[in-house]
Design a protein around this motif. Structure first.
Motif, short mmCIF file in Angstrom:
data_model
loop_
_atom_site.label_atom_id
_atom_site.label_comp_id
_atom_site.label_asym_id
_atom_site.label_seq_id
_atom_site.Cartn_x
_atom_site.Cartn_y
_atom_site.Cartn_z
N GLU A 147 26.33 8.48 28.97
CA GLU A 147 27.29 9.42 29.54
C GLU A 147 28.50 8.66 30.08
OE1 GLU A 147 27.05 12.67 29.42
OE2 GLU A 147 25.06 12.66 28.49
N GLU A 148 29.65 9.34 30.10
CA GLU A 148 30.90 8.69 30.50
C GLU A 148 30.80 8.07 31.89
OE1 GLU A 148 34.80 10.61 29.26
OE2 GLU A 148 33.42 12.29 28.95
N HIS A 149 30.19 8.78 32.85
CA HIS A 149 30.14 8.26 34.20
C HIS A 149 29.26 7.01 34.30
CE1 HIS A 149 26.41 10.67 34.30
NE2 HIS A 149 26.02 9.87 35.28
N ARG A 150 28.23 6.94 33.48
CA ARG A 150 27.37 5.76 33.48
C ARG A 150 28.08 4.56 32.88
NH1 ARG A 150 21.57 6.50 31.18
NH2 ARG A 150 21.50 4.37 32.04
N ILE A 151 28.89 4.81 31.85
CA ILE A 151 29.67 3.73 31.25
C ILE A 151 30.72 3.23 32.25
CG2 ILE A 151 31.33 3.18 29.42
CD1 ILE A 151 29.73 5.03 27.58
N ALA A 152 31.33 4.16 32.97
CA ALA A 152 32.29 3.77 34.01
C ALA A 152 31.61 2.93 35.09
CB ALA A 152 32.94 5.01 34.61
N GLN A 153 30.41 3.34 35.49
CA GLN A 153 29.67 2.58 36.50
C GLN A 153 29.31 1.18 36.00
OE1 GLN A 153 26.40 5.23 37.25
NE2 GLN A 153 27.56 6.53 38.66
N ALA A 154 29.13 1.04 34.70
CA ALA A 154 28.78 -0.26 34.12
C ALA A 154 29.97 -1.21 34.11
CB ALA A 154 28.23 -0.09 32.70
N GLY A 155 31.21 -0.66 34.29
CA GLY A 155 32.37 -1.53 34.39
C GLY A 155 33.46 -1.28 33.38
N LEU A 156 33.57 -0.04 32.88
CA LEU A 156 34.63 0.28 31.93
C LEU A 156 35.56 1.32 32.54
CD1 LEU A 156 34.71 0.38 28.19
CD2 LEU A 156 35.43 2.48 29.33
N GLY A 157 36.87 1.05 32.51
CA GLY A 157 37.87 1.99 33.00
C GLY A 157 38.77 2.42 31.87
N ARG A 158 39.23 3.66 31.92
CA ARG A 158 40.10 4.15 30.85
C ARG A 158 41.25 4.94 31.43
NH1 ARG A 158 38.51 7.79 25.46
NH2 ARG A 158 40.62 7.79 24.57
N LYS A 159 42.45 4.70 30.87
CA LYS A 159 43.64 5.45 31.23
C LYS A 159 44.10 6.24 30.02
CE LYS A 159 48.41 5.06 32.81
NZ LYS A 159 48.77 6.18 31.91
N PHE A 160 44.23 7.55 30.19
CA PHE A 160 44.69 8.42 29.11
C PHE A 160 46.22 8.52 29.15
CE2 PHE A 160 40.33 9.56 29.89
CZ PHE A 160 39.81 9.77 28.63
N GLN A 161 46.80 9.15 28.13
CA GLN A 161 48.26 9.30 28.06
C GLN A 161 48.78 10.08 29.26
OE1 GLN A 161 50.06 10.51 24.33
NE2 GLN A 161 48.31 9.74 23.18
N ILE A 162 48.07 11.13 29.66
CA ILE A 162 48.49 11.95 30.80
C ILE A 162 47.83 11.37 32.05
CG2 ILE A 162 48.44 14.25 31.83
CD1 ILE A 162 48.27 15.39 28.98
N PRO A 163 48.64 10.92 33.02
CA PRO A 163 48.06 10.28 34.20
C PRO A 163 47.29 11.25 35.07
CG PRO A 163 50.42 10.56 34.46
CD PRO A 163 50.11 10.96 33.05
N SER A 164 46.30 10.73 35.77
CA SER A 164 45.48 11.52 36.68
C SER A 164 45.47 10.83 38.03
CB SER A 164 44.05 11.64 36.13
OG SER A 164 43.24 12.35 37.02
N LEU A 211 43.37 1.87 38.50
CA LEU A 211 42.39 1.19 37.63
C LEU A 211 42.09 -0.21 38.16
CD1 LEU A 211 43.37 2.10 33.95
CD2 LEU A 211 41.19 2.54 35.08
N MET A 212 43.13 -0.93 38.56
CA MET A 212 42.93 -2.26 39.12
C MET A 212 42.06 -2.19 40.37
SD MET A 212 46.52 -4.34 38.81
CE MET A 212 47.78 -3.12 38.53
N ALA A 213 42.29 -1.18 41.20
CA ALA A 213 41.52 -1.03 42.44
C ALA A 213 40.04 -0.78 42.17
CB ALA A 213 42.11 0.10 43.29
N GLN A 214 39.76 -0.09 41.08
CA GLN A 214 38.37 0.16 40.69
C GLN A 214 37.69 -1.12 40.20
OE1 GLN A 214 38.65 3.35 37.81
NE2 GLN A 214 39.78 4.63 39.26
#
Length: 258
Positions: free
Chosen positions: A82-99, A169-172
């Motif tokens: 799942e996306e949240h588990r991949i994020a927890q493992a250490g992957l960050g993603r930035k989409f074209q539209i900022p959030s 993203l850097m802060a994460q």
């Protein structure tokens, strides 16, 4: 670890794609993609619309599940998680539209992003550690938003909002960061500033960038992967890619990179 990537060094690999494939009702959008991105590397992903670049990012980040193949973040397999588990493992993603949190200040956005605990706002009320405070100050300097740190994020310009999200993203502090067209809608000056920010991120983070602006690509790229019809067509430094006859024919045209 993957067995099909001959010569890959598992100890230095930040992101490994091993025969990654996805079919959508018989259409193979990504076709047996294998590559290794080294720790601290900045890799640019090029290709025409429909080449499979964003779909590949979706497969890595968990937005889309692969039909076959594997993905490793360092030595941890993240295939199909799942996306949240991949994020927890250490992957960050930035989409074209900022959030971003539009009603919070620039600084508060960075503070929220740096918190690991789900009760983030409660943590903020308890105060930041000295190390966290210093990191936020460093990030504000890197993204050039020190003078805007108390401004609400919703009042920032398009470029400033993009830089704030890069800062978040850097802060994460993820191991690997995926950036999908980070200069979309920017002026030339904003694009060059974005290039400087991304180059400052390199090393501490491993970065994969999907981008079409070739001036920007030349500014940041150390190694390029070119995709065509869902497959890797060529891979190497920009000087090799510019003169590669297969790339010229399939994507860049007879005159090469413009």
């Amino acid at each position: 670890m993957p067995s099909t990537l001959i010569g890959a060094d598992p100890a230095s690999a930040a992101l490994t794609l091993d025969g990654l494939t996805v079919d959508f009702a018989g259409f193979r959008a990504v076709d047996t993609v294998s590559t290794v991105i080294e720790s601290g590397e900045l890799r640019v992903l090029l290709g025409a619309n429909g080449a499979g670049k964003t779909t590949l990012m979706d497969l890595v980040s968990g937005k889309t599940r692969p039909t076959t193949g594997r993905v490793f973040l360092g030595d941890i397999e993240i295939t199909g998680l799942e996306e949240h588990r991949i994020a927890q493992a250490g992957l960050g993603r930035k989409f074209q539209i900022p959030s971003v949190f539009r009603d919070l200040s620039v600084r508060r956005n960075l503070e929220v992003a740096s918190c690991r605990n789900p009760g983030v706002f409660a943590n903020l009320r308890l105060g930041f550690s000295l190390a966290q405070t210093r990191r936020v100050e460093e990030i504000l300097a890197v993204v050039g938003l020190e003078s805007k740190q108390e401004v609400e994020a919703g009042s920032l310009s398009h470029g400033e909002t993009q830089w704030l999200e890069l800062g978040m993203l850097m802060a994460q502090d993820p191991k690997v960061i995926l950036l999908d067209e980070p200069t979309a809608g920017m002026t030339e000056a904003e694009t060059m500033k974005t290039a400087a920010i991304i180059k400052a991120m390199r090393g501490r983070h491993t970065i994969v960038v999907v981008e079409h602006d070739m001036a920007f690509v030349r500014e940041i790229a150390s190694r390029i992967t070119v995709m065509h019809l869902g497959r890797i067509l060529a891979e190497g430094p920009i000087a090799e890619i510019e003169t590669n006859p297969d790339v010229r024919a399939a994507y860049l045209g007879s005159k090469g990179i413009q």
